[in-house]
Design an enzyme around this catalytic site. Structure first.
Site, PDB file in Angstrom:
ATOM      1  CG  ASP A 153      -0.194  -0.085   2.534  1.00 38.01           C
ATOM      2  OD1 ASP A 153       1.026  -0.327   2.509  1.00 38.01           O
ATOM      3  OD2 ASP A 153      -0.838   0.069   3.591  1.00 38.01           O
ATOM      4  CG  HIS A 209      21.065   4.036 -19.705  1.00 35.61           C
ATOM      5  ND1 HIS A 209      20.142   3.691 -20.660  1.00 35.61           N
ATOM      6  CD2 HIS A 209      21.440   5.305 -19.995  1.00 35.61           C
ATOM      7  CE1 HIS A 209      19.975   4.705 -21.495  1.00 35.61           C
ATOM      8  NE2 HIS A 209      20.755   5.691 -21.102  1.00 35.61           N
ATOM      9  CG  ASP A 214      23.691  11.072 -17.826  1.00 34.18           C
ATOM     10  OD1 ASP A 214      22.905  12.004 -17.548  1.00 34.18           O
ATOM     11  OD2 ASP A 214      23.665  10.470 -18.918  1.00 34.18           O
ATOM     12  CG  ASP A 248      20.135  14.511 -19.725  1.00 31.30           C
ATOM     13  OD1 ASP A 248      21.017  14.028 -19.001  1.00 31.30           O
ATOM     14  OD2 ASP A 248      19.677  13.915 -20.722  1.00 31.30           O
ATOM     15  CG  HIS A 262      25.143   7.372 -27.095  1.00 29.75           C
ATOM     16  ND1 HIS A 262      25.194   8.740 -27.241  1.00 29.75           N
ATOM     17  CD2 HIS A 262      26.164   7.044 -26.241  1.00 29.75           C
ATOM     18  CE1 HIS A 262      26.187   9.230 -26.526  1.00 29.75           C
ATOM     19  NE2 HIS A 262      26.797   8.220 -25.906  1.00 29.75           N
ATOM     20  CG  HIS A 271      17.758  13.378 -25.383  1.00 36.97           C
ATOM     21  ND1 HIS A 271      17.206  14.214 -24.420  1.00 36.97           N
ATOM     22  CD2 HIS A 271      18.827  12.792 -24.774  1.00 36.97           C
ATOM     23  CE1 HIS A 271      17.898  14.122 -23.301  1.00 36.97           C
ATOM     24  NE2 HIS A 271      18.890  13.267 -23.477  1.00 36.97           N
ATOM     25  CG  HIS A 316      15.049  10.587 -23.339  1.00 42.49           C
ATOM     26  ND1 HIS A 316      15.262   9.255 -23.092  1.00 42.49           N
ATOM     27  CD2 HIS A 316      16.267  11.174 -23.176  1.00 42.49           C
ATOM     28  CE1 HIS A 316      16.528   9.038 -22.790  1.00 42.49           C
ATOM     29  NE2 HIS A 316      17.153  10.194 -22.838  1.00 42.49           N
ATOM     30  CD  GLU A 343      23.075  12.495 -24.444  1.00 37.19           C
ATOM     31  OE1 GLU A 343      23.573  11.694 -23.630  1.00 37.19           O
ATOM     32  OE2 GLU A 343      21.869  12.729 -24.522  1.00 37.19           O
ATOM     33  CE1 TYR A 355      29.864   6.288 -22.752  1.00 37.84           C
ATOM     34  CE2 TYR A 355      29.523   6.286 -25.123  1.00 37.84           C
ATOM     35  CZ  TYR A 355      29.275   6.837 -23.885  1.00 37.84           C
ATOM     36  OH  TYR A 355      28.463   7.930 -23.768  1.00 37.84           O
ATOM     37  NE  ARG A 413      26.271  10.035 -21.250  1.00 36.40           N
ATOM     38  CZ  ARG A 413      26.377   8.824 -20.687  1.00 36.40           C
ATOM     39  NH1 ARG A 413      27.067   7.869 -21.287  1.00 36.40           N
ATOM     40  NH2 ARG A 413      25.811   8.571 -19.515  1.00 36.40           N
ATOM     41  CD  GLU A 431      23.244  14.571 -21.439  1.00 38.22           C
ATOM     42  OE1 GLU A 431      22.126  14.458 -21.962  1.00 38.22           O
ATOM     43  OE2 GLU A 431      23.645  13.831 -20.504  1.00 38.22           O
TER      44      GLU A 431
END
Length: 448
Positions: A40, A244, A261, A272, A354, A358, A365, A388, A392, A409, A411
């Site tokens: 609950d 991710h 990130d 972001d 990637h 975006h 996104h 971004e 890798y 990365r 961004e």
């Protein structure tokens, strides 16, 4: 004074929607439901982005109906009624009167009146716009209401013959941000920038990803952003090669990089931002080589994020710089003359898999077609996107040892302006010297 969207702006948005719907259509838009986390206990409630954009109404389970040309009742809101017993447990509700007085509904009804009222609002309309094929339960509810209206055909009442996705109108309108929205997005980016700088000045070998994640969230909350736009990614060492990686539970080692990130949500609007920096405050030679390559790729992409350029231009620019750099470093076989072929063959993809950005807004996104009518969209002022690029290098990659297990990365959040662009996240350092200088303050000013 609290930052937010005014009642006047919400009215303007609904007027734009009404103008695009036309007099023969109706829009039915559901609010989000409260979601059970376990037993609950509910997740923290977050309103549906389309619904909050159109209405500003913050409570769950509501239904907004827009009926162009309905005299004195173009905007109808169905919501939960006041309930003293539930309010004792869960807090005050807006109620029917509040929906009109505070949230400018022309008329408002209890949710208990949905089945009676909605068929009347659908009657003699040709099209019904709603979030088509998003929620199976709501799809079925729309079909049931349409059947009720069709059963009135002998009385001369017609039912809508077309069901159209509300995305077609709402998402195009959401793509261009208003001045008030940009104020909120600048604030979200500013808070996130402060949090990223905080991590750079507190990170130490022997700390953990969890400590940095907690510090980021706490800093955002202390400055008015209680919620994150998405689950923060804190990835040290080779975990940064997982795009991710959200476990955020490993130790941070001397000599490794850490990729953060993370972005705050402020009054519903997302930021972001990604930065990658050395745990010990100093880049080694191989890390610096790859980092500068990603930074140069981002600079090339940013130069293409201007009015008149096409959506894919920043990505193409970043890929060109990254591929040329990978060849120069010996991570891709070939020479400078081979770069166009390597790009065409997507030989860079083991290291950069990637896209370069975006849309950004109420959703991290955010909505808006990237390729309407099968043509890449052109940038126009008021659009906000991320830029971004990254690299890798997997721990088992067939490359020189010094490059293995490095993930990077960078961004930023970028507003397209009439004169070019504005980097909303510019307050976070990203040049090697600037990062190392900021992190040196950590060494020179120990926590007492």
């Amino acid at each position: 004074m609290a930052l937010g969207i005014t009642a006047q702006e919400y009215r303007r948005r609904r007027r734009e929607v009404i103008n695009q719907l036309g007099s023969d259509s109706v829009l039915i838009l559901p609010a989000a439901h409260e979601m059970i986390r376990n037993r609950d206990v509910t997740y923290p409630f977050r309103q549906d982005s389309d619904f909050i954009w159109l209405t500003g109404f913050p409570e769950p389970d509501a239904i907004a109906v827009i009926t162009p040309g309905q005299r004195g009742a173009e905007y109808t809101l169905f919501c939960r009624p006041r309930d003293p017993e539930r309010e004792r447990w869960d807090g005050e509700r807006i109620g029917i009167d509040g929906a009109v007085a505070q949230y400018q509904a022309d008329v408002a009804y209890s949710l208990a009146e949905l089945e009676q009222k909605i068929p009347d609002l659908l009657s003699n309309r040709r099209r019904v716009f709603y979030p088509l094929a998003v929620n199976a339960e709501f799809d079925a509810q729309i079909m049931q209401w349409l059947r009720v209206v069709r059963n009135k055909a002998r009385g001369g009442i017609t039912a809508p013959s077309e069901c159209v996705s509300s995305d077609r109108i709402l998402h195009e309108l959401r793509l261009i941000k208003s001045p008030a929205e940009l104020t909120l997005m600048r604030r979200a980016a500013k808070i996130s920038a402060l949090a990223h700088r905080t991590l750079m000045t507190t990170c130490q070998p022997g700390s953990t990803e969890a400590v940095l994640e907690t510090a980021f969230i706490c800093t955002c909350a202390q400055h008015g952003a209680r919620h994150q736009a998405y689950s923060p990614i804190v990835a040290g060492g080779e975990r940064a090669c997982i795009l991710h990686s959200v476990s955020n539970d490993a130790p941070l080692h001397d000599g490794d990089l850490v990729l953060i990130d993370a972005g705050a949500e402020f009054n519903g609007y997302a930021s972001d931002i990604t930065r990658t920096f050395p745990v010990n405050g100093r880049f080694n030679f191989a890390q610096c080589q790859l980092y500068e390559l990603v930074l140069n790729a981002q600079a090339a992409a940013l130069a293409c994020a201007i009015p008149g350029q096409y959506w894919n231009a920043p990505h193409e620019a970043a890929v060109k710089v990254l591929t040329r750099g990978l060849v120069k470093l010996g991570l891709l076989a070939g020479q400078s003359k081979d770069v166009p072929r390597l790009i065409k063959e997507e030989q860079y993809k083991p290291f950069y898999m990637h896209r370069t950005g975006h849309w950004l807004g109420l959703d991290v996104h955010d909505v808006g077609d990237y390729k309407p009518n099968q043509q890449w969209r052109q940038f126009t002022p008021g659009m906000v996107l991320t830029i971004e690029p990254g690299l890798y290098i997997a721990p088992d990659a067939d490359v020189p040892m010094e490059y293995r297990g490095i993930g990077i990365r960078i961004e930023d959040d970028v507003l397209i302006t009439a004169g070019g662009n504005e980097i909303l996240s510019r307050e976070v350092p990203k040049e090697v010297a600037a990062i190392e200088t900021l992190m040196a303050q950590r060494r020179n000013h120990k926590v007492k």
